[in-house]
Design an enzyme around this catalytic site. Structure first.
Site, PDB file in Angstrom:
ATOM      1  N   GLN A   1       7.083   4.102   4.032  1.00  0.00           N
ATOM      2  CA  GLN A   1       5.695   3.643   4.051  1.00  0.00           C
ATOM      3  C   GLN A   1       5.523   2.372   4.888  1.00  0.00           C
ATOM      4  O   GLN A   1       4.475   2.167   5.501  1.00  0.00           O
ATOM      5  CB  GLN A   1       5.230   3.405   2.603  1.00  0.00           C
ATOM      6  CG  GLN A   1       3.726   3.497   2.387  1.00  0.00           C
ATOM      7  CD  GLN A   1       3.206   4.924   2.262  1.00  0.00           C
ATOM      8  OE1 GLN A   1       3.807   5.742   1.588  1.00  0.00           O
ATOM      9  NE2 GLN A   1       2.095   5.213   2.897  1.00  0.00           N
TER      10      GLN A   1
ATOM     11  N   LYS B   1       5.523   2.046  -2.924  1.00  0.00           N
ATOM     12  CA  LYS B   1       5.400   3.374  -3.531  1.00  0.00           C
ATOM     13  C   LYS B   1       5.652   3.242  -5.022  1.00  0.00           C
ATOM     14  O   LYS B   1       6.324   2.309  -5.452  1.00  0.00           O
ATOM     15  CB  LYS B   1       6.441   4.337  -2.944  1.00  0.00           C
ATOM     16  CG  LYS B   1       6.052   5.791  -3.082  1.00  0.00           C
ATOM     17  CD  LYS B   1       5.093   6.203  -1.978  1.00  0.00           C
ATOM     18  CE  LYS B   1       4.576   7.606  -2.147  1.00  0.00           C
ATOM     19  NZ  LYS B   1       3.900   8.054  -0.904  1.00  0.00           N
TER      20      LYS B   1
ATOM     21  N   LYS C   1       5.194   3.670   8.507  1.00  0.00           N
ATOM     22  CA  LYS C   1       3.998   4.513   8.619  1.00  0.00           C
ATOM     23  C   LYS C   1       2.747   3.636   8.618  1.00  0.00           C
ATOM     24  O   LYS C   1       1.861   3.788   9.459  1.00  0.00           O
ATOM     25  CB  LYS C   1       3.963   5.477   7.435  1.00  0.00           C
ATOM     26  CG  LYS C   1       2.798   6.444   7.438  1.00  0.00           C
ATOM     27  CD  LYS C   1       2.566   7.080   6.067  1.00  0.00           C
ATOM     28  CE  LYS C   1       3.802   7.776   5.537  1.00  0.00           C
ATOM     29  NZ  LYS C   1       3.471   8.684   4.405  1.00  0.00           N
TER      30      LYS C   1
ATOM     31  N   LYS D   1       0.854  -1.198   0.000  1.00  0.00           N
ATOM     32  CA  LYS D   1       0.000   0.000   0.000  1.00  0.00           C
ATOM     33  C   LYS D   1       0.878   1.231   0.000  1.00  0.00           C
ATOM     34  O   LYS D   1       1.816   1.330   0.799  1.00  0.00           O
ATOM     35  CB  LYS D   1      -0.888   0.002   1.264  1.00  0.00           C
ATOM     36  CG  LYS D   1      -1.847   1.184   1.333  1.00  0.00           C
ATOM     37  CD  LYS D   1      -3.121   0.899   0.582  1.00  0.00           C
ATOM     38  CE  LYS D   1      -3.931   2.139   0.270  1.00  0.00           C
ATOM     39  NZ  LYS D   1      -3.504   2.821  -0.998  1.00  0.00           N
TER      40      LYS D   1
ATOM     41  N   THR E   1      -5.120  13.514   5.047  1.00  0.00           N
ATOM     42  CA  THR E   1      -3.716  13.717   5.441  1.00  0.00           C
ATOM     43  C   THR E   1      -3.570  15.031   6.212  1.00  0.00           C
ATOM     44  O   THR E   1      -2.942  15.072   7.280  1.00  0.00           O
ATOM     45  CB  THR E   1      -2.782  13.683   4.216  1.00  0.00           C
ATOM     46  OG1 THR E   1      -3.111  12.541   3.420  1.00  0.00           O
ATOM     47  CG2 THR E   1      -1.337  13.614   4.636  1.00  0.00           C
TER      48      THR E   1
ATOM     49  N   ASN F   1      -2.757  18.993  -1.928  1.00  0.00           N
ATOM     50  CA  ASN F   1      -3.787  18.280  -1.164  1.00  0.00           C
ATOM     51  C   ASN F   1      -3.544  18.327   0.347  1.00  0.00           C
ATOM     52  O   ASN F   1      -4.459  18.640   1.121  1.00  0.00           O
ATOM     53  CB  ASN F   1      -3.856  16.823  -1.640  1.00  0.00           C
ATOM     54  CG  ASN F   1      -4.760  15.979  -0.770  1.00  0.00           C
ATOM     55  OD1 ASN F   1      -4.289  15.269   0.113  1.00  0.00           O
ATOM     56  ND2 ASN F   1      -6.053  16.098  -0.969  1.00  0.00           N
TER      57      ASN F   1
ATOM     58  N   GLY G   1      -2.842   8.257  -4.264  1.00  0.00           N
ATOM     59  CA  GLY G   1      -2.226   9.507  -4.698  1.00  0.00           C
ATOM     60  C   GLY G   1      -0.981   9.870  -3.900  1.00  0.00           C
ATOM     61  O   GLY G   1      -0.701   9.316  -2.849  1.00  0.00           O
ATOM     62  N   ASP G   2      -0.235  10.789  -4.454  1.00  0.00           N
ATOM     63  CA  ASP G   2       0.880  11.463  -3.784  1.00  0.00           C
ATOM     64  C   ASP G   2       1.095  12.743  -4.613  1.00  0.00           C
ATOM     65  O   ASP G   2       0.157  13.182  -5.296  1.00  0.00           O
ATOM     66  CB  ASP G   2       2.135  10.569  -3.751  1.00  0.00           C
ATOM     67  CG  ASP G   2       3.211  11.095  -2.794  1.00  0.00           C
ATOM     68  OD1 ASP G   2       3.074  10.912  -1.579  1.00  0.00           O
ATOM     69  OD2 ASP G   2       4.195  11.727  -3.258  1.00  0.00           O
TER      70      ASP G   2
HETATM   71  P1  NDP Z   1       0.280  17.850  -4.299  1.00  0.00           P
HETATM   72  O1  NDP Z   1       0.798  17.499  -5.636  1.00  0.00           O
HETATM   73  O2  NDP Z   1      -1.181  17.997  -4.093  1.00  0.00           O
HETATM   74  O3  NDP Z   1       0.958  19.200  -3.792  1.00  0.00           O
HETATM   75  C1  NDP Z   1       2.341  19.308  -3.672  1.00  0.00           C
HETATM   76  C2  NDP Z   1       2.688  20.705  -3.199  1.00  0.00           C
HETATM   77  O4  NDP Z   1       4.074  20.752  -2.857  1.00  0.00           O
HETATM   78  C3  NDP Z   1       2.484  21.753  -4.293  1.00  0.00           C
HETATM   79  O5  NDP Z   1       2.179  22.979  -3.715  1.00  0.00           O
HETATM   80  C4  NDP Z   1       3.869  21.775  -4.954  1.00  0.00           C
HETATM   81  O6  NDP Z   1       4.161  22.975  -5.636  1.00  0.00           O
HETATM   82  C5  NDP Z   1       4.777  21.605  -3.760  1.00  0.00           C
HETATM   83  N1  NDP Z   1       6.013  20.948  -4.214  1.00  0.00           N
HETATM   84  C6  NDP Z   1       6.129  19.745  -4.805  1.00  0.00           C
HETATM   85  N2  NDP Z   1       7.397  19.462  -5.123  1.00  0.00           N
HETATM   86  C7  NDP Z   1       8.096  20.519  -4.718  1.00  0.00           C
HETATM   87  C8  NDP Z   1       9.472  20.842  -4.760  1.00  0.00           C
HETATM   88  N3  NDP Z   1      10.378  19.986  -5.301  1.00  0.00           N
HETATM   89  N4  NDP Z   1       9.851  22.020  -4.210  1.00  0.00           N
HETATM   90  C9  NDP Z   1       8.938  22.872  -3.666  1.00  0.00           C
HETATM   91  N5  NDP Z   1       7.621  22.611  -3.605  1.00  0.00           N
HETATM   92  C10 NDP Z   1       7.216  21.467  -4.127  1.00  0.00           C
HETATM   93  O7  NDP Z   1       0.873  16.755  -3.310  1.00  0.00           O
HETATM   94  P2  NDP Z   1       0.397  16.354  -1.839  1.00  0.00           P
HETATM   95  O8  NDP Z   1      -0.144  17.524  -1.114  1.00  0.00           O
HETATM   96  O9  NDP Z   1      -0.410  15.137  -1.950  1.00  0.00           O
HETATM   97  O10 NDP Z   1       1.792  15.917  -1.189  1.00  0.00           O
HETATM   98  C11 NDP Z   1       2.620  16.806  -0.459  1.00  0.00           C
HETATM   99  C12 NDP Z   1       3.558  16.019   0.433  1.00  0.00           C
HETATM  100  O11 NDP Z   1       2.793  15.222   1.345  1.00  0.00           O
HETATM  101  C13 NDP Z   1       4.470  15.020  -0.291  1.00  0.00           C
HETATM  102  O12 NDP Z   1       5.686  14.945   0.401  1.00  0.00           O
HETATM  103  C14 NDP Z   1       3.725  13.712  -0.156  1.00  0.00           C
HETATM  104  O13 NDP Z   1       4.599  12.611  -0.260  1.00  0.00           O
HETATM  105  C15 NDP Z   1       3.173  13.854   1.244  1.00  0.00           C
HETATM  106  N6  NDP Z   1       2.029  13.028   1.599  1.00  0.00           N
HETATM  107  C16 NDP Z   1       0.882  13.022   0.838  1.00  0.00           C
HETATM  108  C17 NDP Z   1      -0.197  12.252   1.214  1.00  0.00           C
HETATM  109  C18 NDP Z   1      -1.477  12.280   0.476  1.00  0.00           C
HETATM  110  O14 NDP Z   1      -2.425  11.624   0.919  1.00  0.00           O
HETATM  111  N7  NDP Z   1      -1.611  13.005  -0.617  1.00  0.00           N
HETATM  112  C19 NDP Z   1      -0.127  11.379   2.401  1.00  0.00           C
HETATM  113  C20 NDP Z   1       1.090  11.512   3.164  1.00  0.00           C
HETATM  114  C21 NDP Z   1       2.117  12.292   2.752  1.00  0.00           C
HETATM  115  P3  NDP Z   1       4.110  23.031  -7.239  1.00  0.00           P
HETATM  116  O15 NDP Z   1       2.660  23.052  -7.605  1.00  0.00           O
HETATM  117  O16 NDP Z   1       4.824  24.277  -7.587  1.00  0.00           O
HETATM  118  O17 NDP Z   1       4.814  21.811  -7.739  1.00  0.00           O
HETATM  119  O1  2IT Z   2       2.748   9.111   1.595  1.00  0.00           O
HETATM  120  C1  2IT Z   2       1.608   8.618   1.761  1.00  0.00           C
HETATM  121  O2  2IT Z   2       1.314   8.051   2.811  1.00  0.00           O
HETATM  122  C2  2IT Z   2       0.629   8.750   0.682  1.00  0.00           C
HETATM  123  N1  2IT Z   2       0.926   9.370  -0.337  1.00  0.00           N
HETATM  124  C3  2IT Z   2      -0.728   8.120   0.818  1.00  0.00           C
HETATM  125  C4  2IT Z   2      -0.663   6.661   0.444  1.00  0.00           C
HETATM  126  C5  2IT Z   2      -1.994   5.960   0.410  1.00  0.00           C
HETATM  127  O3  2IT Z   2      -1.953   4.769   0.056  1.00  0.00           O
HETATM  128  O4  2IT Z   2      -3.029   6.536   0.717  1.00  0.00           O
END
Ligand code: NDP
Ligand code: 2IT
Length: 444
Positions: A110, A125, A113, A89, A208, A239, A164-165
């Site tokens: 992961q 992943k 976590k 997952k 998240t 997100n 998603g990520d």
């Molecule tokens: P999104 O794609 O929705 O948003 C990512 C955000 O981070 C955007 O604002 C983006 O800006 C910015 N960003 C991405 N890459 C970079 C970079 N190299 N330098 C600066 N800013 C950056 O992703 P999420 O919100 O889903 O994910 C954000 C973080 O949370 C990640 O680390 C992800 O692994 C983690 N995460 C996500 C989960 C989920 O359920 N979605 C769960 C647990 C962790 P821009 O638009 O300019 O690229």
């Molecule tokens: O980093 C993370 O935990 C995620 N991007 C969510 C993974 C998931 O399976 O919901």
């Protein structure tokens, strides 16, 4: 040489040019020193040697045709890291910086976590170096379909369940799910983060960001503090960030800054959630557009400057290594007293050291952002039951899970002589469950 050092040396030798992967492994293994000392059976069964090696790594070609009729080729990845406590997952990341080292660091994190959530899910992943920025909906669709044309044979509701990520949200999950269904004739919970009319769970979109705030709330409450009246900085505007902003406001704090990879917005009146959601989720615009709607706010180019804004609580929710030592020092100097990691590995090891040495209450990623994957596991449960819970039911379960993660990480830290160090506590609590299961299941 200690068992931990031996394994670390081997990981470095075997995985050259993958600094993020080594960084993630080093942090976990170093905090496990007292655990392996107390549990020689883990050494005998080679648990560390086995846990640092992915069970399976899949790398594949993703060809697609852009709107100009040109053929484009990306590289796709799925790293199935550990399936001892449940089906693989973990999310899929679409970002030009993706290569095997990024996917391996995320897959490794992961494992622990997912274990911390208390739910039966293994660690994985995937993703691709595809850049969704500037692509049309149809280009994104063609990419997602091509990606699934290979991925489908490696996944399944009881085998491996992606989600998603970065760069993968509801739109991409939709295109991938459609293609999976077409190829397999199966209507099953093979992906999470699905739309609400076709198997998705209420509160997964929010999970998240909300979960991060529930975790931080519990962590700071334990030390007599709260979000009420606190000034908060949230990096990113995707997100995780969007729903962290909403929950901070619901809990009585004020988020004064958000960012994207180009720059950051500072709004001393408090970031307006509706504007943020509309701009980023609906219109897919850049964060600098925010200041056109809220003239009291300012936009600054460059993203690391966000950490120089004075705040009580910092929630890094963008990407790995976004807080370096200098940014951590700037936060501490400005009076920041709590950090909750919404992104995966957003603080460099040097930054973590600065926070811990300065007694900043620090919620590490694998504990603090586990609410997303936990709610994904709740989506899997609902899919298995062919039933759905209300928003309130899912949200209440999410909250309880985050409180439990805090308690378990905190307890594990104290048991192994790491008082108040949740980095070590989360690593140990996450590891113990997987290690015990690996021991019970033999060398497989
Ligand atoms: P999104 O794609 O929705 O948003 C990512 C955000 O981070 C955007 O604002 C983006 O800006 C910015 N960003 C991405 N890459 C970079 C970079 N190299 N330098 C600066 N800013 C950056 O992703 P999420 O919100 O889903 O994910 C954000 C973080 O949370 C990640 O680390 C992800 O692994 C983690 N995460 C996500 C989960 C989920 O359920 N979605 C769960 C647990 C962790 P821009 O638009 O300019 O690229
Ligand atoms: O980093 C993370 O935990 C995620 N991007 C969510 C993974 C998931 O399976 O919901």
């Amino acid at each position: 040489m200690s068992y931990v050092s031996e394994v670390l040396e081997k990981v470095q030798r075997r995985n050259p040019h993958e600094p993020e992967f080594f960084q993630a492994v080093q942090e976990v293994l170093e905090s496990l020193e007292p655990v392996v000392e107390r549990h020689p059976e883990f050494v005998k069964a080679g648990i560390l040697d086995r846990i640092v090696e992915p069970e399976r790594q899949i790398i594949f070609q993703v060809p697609w045709v852009d709107d100009n009729g040109r053929v484009q080729v990306n590289r796709g990845f799925r790293v199935q890291f550990n399936s001892t406590i449940g089906p693989y997952k973990g999310g899929l990341r679409l970002h030009p910086s993706v290569y095997i080292g990024i996917i391996k660091f995320l897959g490794f994190e992961q494992i622990f976590k997912n274990s911390l959530t208390g739910l039966p899910i293994g660690g994985a992943k995937g993703g691709s170096d595809f850049d969704p920025k500037g692509k049309s909906d149809m280009e994104v669709m063609r990419f997602c379909q091509s990606f699934m044309n290979e991925l489908y044979r490696h996944i399944g509701a009881d085998i491996d369940v992606p989600a998603g990520d970065i760069g993968v949200g509801g739109r991409e999950i939709g295109f991938m799910y459609g293609q999976y269904r077409k190829l397999t004739q199966l209507y099953e919970g093979v992906l999470t983060g699905k739309g609400l009319t076709w198997g998705g769970s209420l509160a997964r979109t929010e999970a998240t960001g909300y979960g991060l705030c529930y975790f931080v709330d519990e962590m700071i409450k334990d030390k007599g503090k709260s979000f009420k009246g606190a000034t908060v900085v949230v990096s990113g505007s995707g997100n995780v960030s969007i729903y962290a902003v909403q929950k901070v406001h619901q809990l009585g704090g004020k988020v004064v800054a958000v960012s994207d990879s180009n720059g950051y917005v500072h709004d001393p009146n408090g970031i307006n959630f509706d504007t943020l959601q509309q701009l980023k989720e609906v219109e897919r615009k850049r964060i600098k557009e925010y200041v056109k709607i809220h003239p009291g706010a300012t936009y600054t180019e460059g993203c690391s400057g966000i950490w120089t804004i004075k705040c009580d609580i910092a929630l890094p929710c963008a990407t790995q290594n976004e807080i370096d030592e200098a940014s951590a020092q700037a936060l501490v100097k400005n009076g920041c007293w709590a950090v909750g990691e919404g992104a995966n590995m957003p603080s460099t090891p040097e930054a973590v050291k600065v926070f811990l040495q300065n007694k900043v209450l620090f919620g590490p990623a694998k504990a603090a952002n586990a609410g997303g994957v936990a709610t994904s596991a709740l989506e899997m449960s609902q899919n298995s039951m062919r039933y759905s819970w209300t928003f309130e039911e899912v949200d209440a379960k999410l909250k309880q899970i985050m409180v439990n993660i805090y308690k378990n990480a905190s307890k594990a830290a104290n048991e192994y002589g790491y008082q108040d160090n949740l980095v070590a506590g989360a690593n140990i609590a996450g590891f113990m469950k997987v290690a015990d299961a690996m021991l019970a299941q033999g060398i497989v």
